[in-house]
Design an enzyme around this catalytic site. Sequence first.
Site, short mmCIF file in Angstrom:
data_model
loop_
_atom_site.label_atom_id
_atom_site.label_comp_id
_atom_site.label_asym_id
_atom_site.label_seq_id
_atom_site.Cartn_x
_atom_site.Cartn_y
_atom_site.Cartn_z
N LYS A 46 0.83 -1.20 0.00
CA LYS A 46 0.00 0.00 0.00
C LYS A 46 0.87 1.25 0.00
O LYS A 46 1.94 1.27 0.60
CB LYS A 46 -0.89 -0.03 1.24
CG LYS A 46 -1.68 1.22 1.54
CD LYS A 46 -2.49 1.04 2.81
CE LYS A 46 -3.12 2.34 3.28
NZ LYS A 46 -2.13 3.30 3.78
N LYS A 51 7.55 0.84 1.70
CA LYS A 51 8.30 0.05 0.71
C LYS A 51 9.63 0.70 0.40
O LYS A 51 10.66 0.03 0.34
CB LYS A 51 7.49 -0.11 -0.58
CG LYS A 51 6.18 -0.83 -0.44
CD LYS A 51 5.53 -1.07 -1.78
CE LYS A 51 5.35 0.20 -2.60
NZ LYS A 51 4.51 1.21 -1.93
N LYS A 77 5.12 8.15 -8.14
CA LYS A 77 5.59 9.21 -7.23
C LYS A 77 7.10 9.40 -7.33
O LYS A 77 7.63 10.43 -6.90
CB LYS A 77 5.23 8.88 -5.78
CG LYS A 77 3.75 8.82 -5.48
CD LYS A 77 3.47 8.84 -4.00
CE LYS A 77 4.15 7.71 -3.24
NZ LYS A 77 3.67 6.38 -3.60
N ASP A 165 -1.42 -1.48 -6.33
CA ASP A 165 -2.65 -1.46 -7.11
C ASP A 165 -2.53 -2.40 -8.30
O ASP A 165 -2.43 -1.98 -9.45
CB ASP A 165 -2.93 -0.03 -7.59
CG ASP A 165 -4.30 0.12 -8.24
OD1 ASP A 165 -5.06 -0.86 -8.19
OD2 ASP A 165 -4.59 1.19 -8.78
#
Length: 336
Positions: A46, A51, A77, A165
Amino acid sequence: MDIHDTGARSASEIHADLRKEAAIEPDAPATGPVTKETQIIAIYGKGGIGKSFTLSNLSYMMAQQGKRVLLIGCDPKSDTTSLLFGGKACPTIIETSSKKKLAGDDLTIEDVCFKRDGVFAMELGGPEVGRGCGGRGIIHGFEQLEKLGFHDWDFDYVLLDFLGDVVCGGFGLPIARDMCQKVIVVGSNDLQSLYVANNVCSAVEYFRKLGGNVGVAGLVVNKDDGTGEAAAFAEAVGIPVLAAIPANEDIRRKSANYQIVGRPGSPWASLFEALAKNVAEAPPVHPTPLSSDGLLGLFSADDTGANVRLQPASQADMRGVDYVEKRSLEVIYDGA
């Protein structure tokens, strides 16, 4: 499509080409055995779960142990390498290749790959906000990597940092196309991060049924507060816990200041040494994803609201006024 030809083409033709490109599905997964010596590992989780923190420290420790490590950020990002490079932004492959193409130049590895203390790192990047599909950007980024010679590079480990995702084709790329040998999920003792981890396990199993080889090597528990839900999830789906990184103020403060905590000789060295060993040795396994109720069952009903029951709505509820049901004009005949 050559961007230099757009002046001679109508907007509708350009839009039609873009829609056609966006509709391209990933290739079917490979069915042969994994033969590549390099361990290519995709790490999912998530957004905001840690991460990038985990991977920066893991890759740094692996390099200090004498391994050749390539870290590739695959999150739009582009923050995977920020901790590794002390907060400095790394030029992304997608943006740099676009600029090079406009200038009539070729993209080179020196433009996009950088190193620190033995760790090689790069960012795929993504489109500007509202101006493209992040997943499609990932696919384009990997196409650029292949042109740069990705399949000929010599590394012990290639670590891919992916957003969790996996419902999007681009973010599910390593699983769908058998580009990695195993997947690692990063989660915490909260429902949302484990929901994402469970989705990743479901994606792995879906593509394995289609002939893929990718498995899940385990779970890294980040910001572990000792409540145990993440460990219970790992046990329930049949994957090991590779490391439990505590919710610790020293770790939080140093990471916020872009400091690597996984250094040999540091207070947290043994934690990341064990993680490096477990990541290297953990085999890919078949997870058993949980149902929604099974996932909720890992938590106290008081914490999740699992005691809520579905109450059907009526026509009167929907109309917001007094409602009298009208008799049907349908003629119903008695059975002969």
